[in-house]
Design a protein around this motif. Sequence first.
Motif, PDB file in Angstrom:
ATOM      1  N   UNK A 125     -15.414 -10.651 -36.719  1.00  0.00           N
ATOM      2  CA  UNK A 125     -16.359  -9.861 -36.054  1.00  0.00           C
ATOM      3  C   UNK A 125     -17.586 -11.151 -35.800  1.00  0.00           C
ATOM      4  N   UNK A 126     -17.136 -12.313 -35.672  1.00  0.00           N
ATOM      5  CA  UNK A 126     -17.997 -13.477 -35.489  1.00  0.00           C
ATOM      6  C   UNK A 126     -18.163 -13.700 -33.907  1.00  0.00           C
ATOM      7  N   UNK A 127     -19.237 -14.477 -33.684  1.00  0.00           N
ATOM      8  CA  UNK A 127     -19.707 -14.612 -32.272  1.00  0.00           C
ATOM      9  C   UNK A 127     -19.707 -16.259 -32.058  1.00  0.00           C
ATOM     10  N   UNK A 215      -4.047 -24.207 -34.016  1.00  0.00           N
ATOM     11  CA  UNK A 215      -5.384 -24.452 -33.177  1.00  0.00           C
ATOM     12  C   UNK A 215      -6.702 -23.479 -33.758  1.00  0.00           C
ATOM     13  N   UNK A 216      -6.295 -22.602 -34.489  1.00  0.00           N
ATOM     14  CA  UNK A 216      -7.323 -21.861 -35.182  1.00  0.00           C
ATOM     15  C   UNK A 216      -7.352 -22.057 -36.612  1.00  0.00           C
ATOM     16  N   UNK A 217      -6.585 -22.845 -37.373  1.00  0.00           N
ATOM     17  CA  UNK A 217      -6.580 -22.930 -38.460  1.00  0.00           C
ATOM     18  C   UNK A 217      -7.797 -23.753 -39.201  1.00  0.00           C
ATOM     19  N   UNK A 218      -8.366 -23.333 -40.030  1.00  0.00           N
ATOM     20  CA  UNK A 218      -9.572 -23.764 -40.749  1.00  0.00           C
ATOM     21  C   UNK A 218     -10.611 -24.231 -39.578  1.00  0.00           C
ATOM     22  N   UNK A 219     -10.947 -23.194 -38.759  1.00  0.00           N
ATOM     23  CA  UNK A 219     -12.041 -23.548 -37.769  1.00  0.00           C
ATOM     24  C   UNK A 219     -13.353 -22.882 -38.174  1.00  0.00           C
ATOM     25  N   UNK A 220     -13.412 -22.181 -39.240  1.00  0.00           N
ATOM     26  CA  UNK A 220     -14.643 -21.634 -39.530  1.00  0.00           C
ATOM     27  C   UNK A 220     -14.530 -20.181 -39.280  1.00  0.00           C
ATOM     28  N   UNK A 221     -13.270 -19.425 -38.864  1.00  0.00           N
ATOM     29  CA  UNK A 221     -13.346 -18.075 -38.484  1.00  0.00           C
ATOM     30  C   UNK A 221     -12.484 -17.616 -39.565  1.00  0.00           C
ATOM     31  N   UNK A 222     -12.799 -16.229 -39.503  1.00  0.00           N
ATOM     32  CA  UNK A 222     -12.111 -15.654 -40.778  1.00  0.00           C
ATOM     33  C   UNK A 222     -10.662 -15.608 -40.636  1.00  0.00           C
ATOM     34  N   UNK A 223     -10.230 -15.433 -39.215  1.00  0.00           N
ATOM     35  CA  UNK A 223      -8.872 -15.233 -38.718  1.00  0.00           C
ATOM     36  C   UNK A 223      -7.677 -16.608 -39.080  1.00  0.00           C
ATOM     37  N   UNK A 224      -8.756 -17.668 -39.409  1.00  0.00           N
ATOM     38  CA  UNK A 224      -8.037 -19.096 -39.255  1.00  0.00           C
ATOM     39  C   UNK A 224      -7.963 -19.353 -41.015  1.00  0.00           C
ATOM     40  N   UNK A 229      -4.365 -16.517 -42.689  1.00  0.00           N
ATOM     41  CA  UNK A 229      -3.640 -17.402 -42.463  1.00  0.00           C
ATOM     42  C   UNK A 229      -4.321 -18.493 -43.638  1.00  0.00           C
ATOM     43  N   UNK A 230      -3.071 -19.111 -44.134  1.00  0.00           N
ATOM     44  CA  UNK A 230      -3.410 -20.230 -45.079  1.00  0.00           C
ATOM     45  C   UNK A 230      -3.893 -21.519 -44.555  1.00  0.00           C
ATOM     46  N   UNK A 231      -4.477 -22.300 -45.476  1.00  0.00           N
ATOM     47  CA  UNK A 231      -4.854 -23.828 -44.774  1.00  0.00           C
ATOM     48  C   UNK A 231      -3.813 -24.646 -44.759  1.00  0.00           C
ATOM     49  N   UNK A 232      -3.240 -25.058 -43.660  1.00  0.00           N
ATOM     50  CA  UNK A 232      -2.047 -25.927 -43.304  1.00  0.00           C
ATOM     51  C   UNK A 232      -2.709 -27.256 -43.304  1.00  0.00           C
ATOM     52  N   UNK A 233      -1.942 -28.185 -44.072  1.00  0.00           N
ATOM     53  CA  UNK A 233      -2.135 -29.671 -43.891  1.00  0.00           C
ATOM     54  C   UNK A 233      -1.749 -30.255 -42.529  1.00  0.00           C
ATOM     55  N   UNK A 234      -0.892 -29.910 -41.889  1.00  0.00           N
ATOM     56  CA  UNK A 234      -0.102 -30.230 -40.791  1.00  0.00           C
ATOM     57  C   UNK A 234       0.700 -29.147 -39.917  1.00  0.00           C
ATOM     58  N   UNK A 235       1.155 -29.418 -38.875  1.00  0.00           N
ATOM     59  CA  UNK A 235       1.839 -28.496 -38.034  1.00  0.00           C
ATOM     60  C   UNK A 235       3.196 -28.421 -38.690  1.00  0.00           C
TER      61      UNK A 235
END
Length: 273
Positions: A125-127, A215-224, A229-235
């Motif tokens: 529920x971010x904006x 694209x959404x990983x570790x971007x500051x959103x709960x879904x990433x 979603x785990x924090x991935x070091x690379x694709x």
Amino acid sequence: MYVKVLIQVGYEPLPPTIGRNIFGRQVCQLPGLFCYAQHIASIDGKRGLFTGLTPRLCSGVLGTVVHGKVLQDLGPGNVQKEVTPSFDQVIKETTREMMARSAATLITHPFHVITLRSMVQFIGRESKYCGLYDSIVTIYREEGILGFFAGLIPRLLGDIISLWLCNSLAYLVNTYALDSGVSTMSEMKSYSQAVTGFFASMLTYPFVLVSNLMAVNNCGLAGGCPPYSPIYTSWIDCWCMLQKEGNMSRGNSLFFRKVPFGKTYCCDLRMLI
């Protein structure tokens, strides 16, 4: 696309229900496309179903223009449209199309990233990524130029492999499997192109999944972030983890969906008896 993206990141707001698979067997399965969309509409209204539409349209229009421009700059393709083109012609046309698609993907990927993040922020529920301009400023301020190209490599690889698989399989089928004496030869070969394209997209779906997750990983959103979603070091790390969990096809189907790995739900098993 909105529902598919949320499923890809592992967001399952609705519990499983008792249903039947394609073989008629009773199973616990997650709600499909329409139930998921109804859930989104119940929270954000029907207008909420079109989240991310603006950057998506920008990506589509810009991609079409770039694709056509590159094809024009590369010169005309085969002027003579033969029923069964030679293998050299297939290679030339596929290479030409690959260059045009790759250029379009490269130019439009920043809009693709904004589209995905606009959708994924529904989970927390971010904006953060609401407007197109604000999203561009946010990504540049927090991640720099590279933030606009998160997940680009697996997306490019998936497009290229899918294109070559599709055209190669279509050539083999049209050349060796179909009878050139049939009166509806051109129609049959157009169908074979569509079928091989479908199989190629299925085989390269893991690249689409990995690209969207990165694209959404570790971007500051709960879904990433965990637990979605785990924090991935690379694709490649993302690919290996999904493969280990057996989630390489997560989100590929919007119907007859099985419970994803690592998710537990309270399900009345007495209904299965």
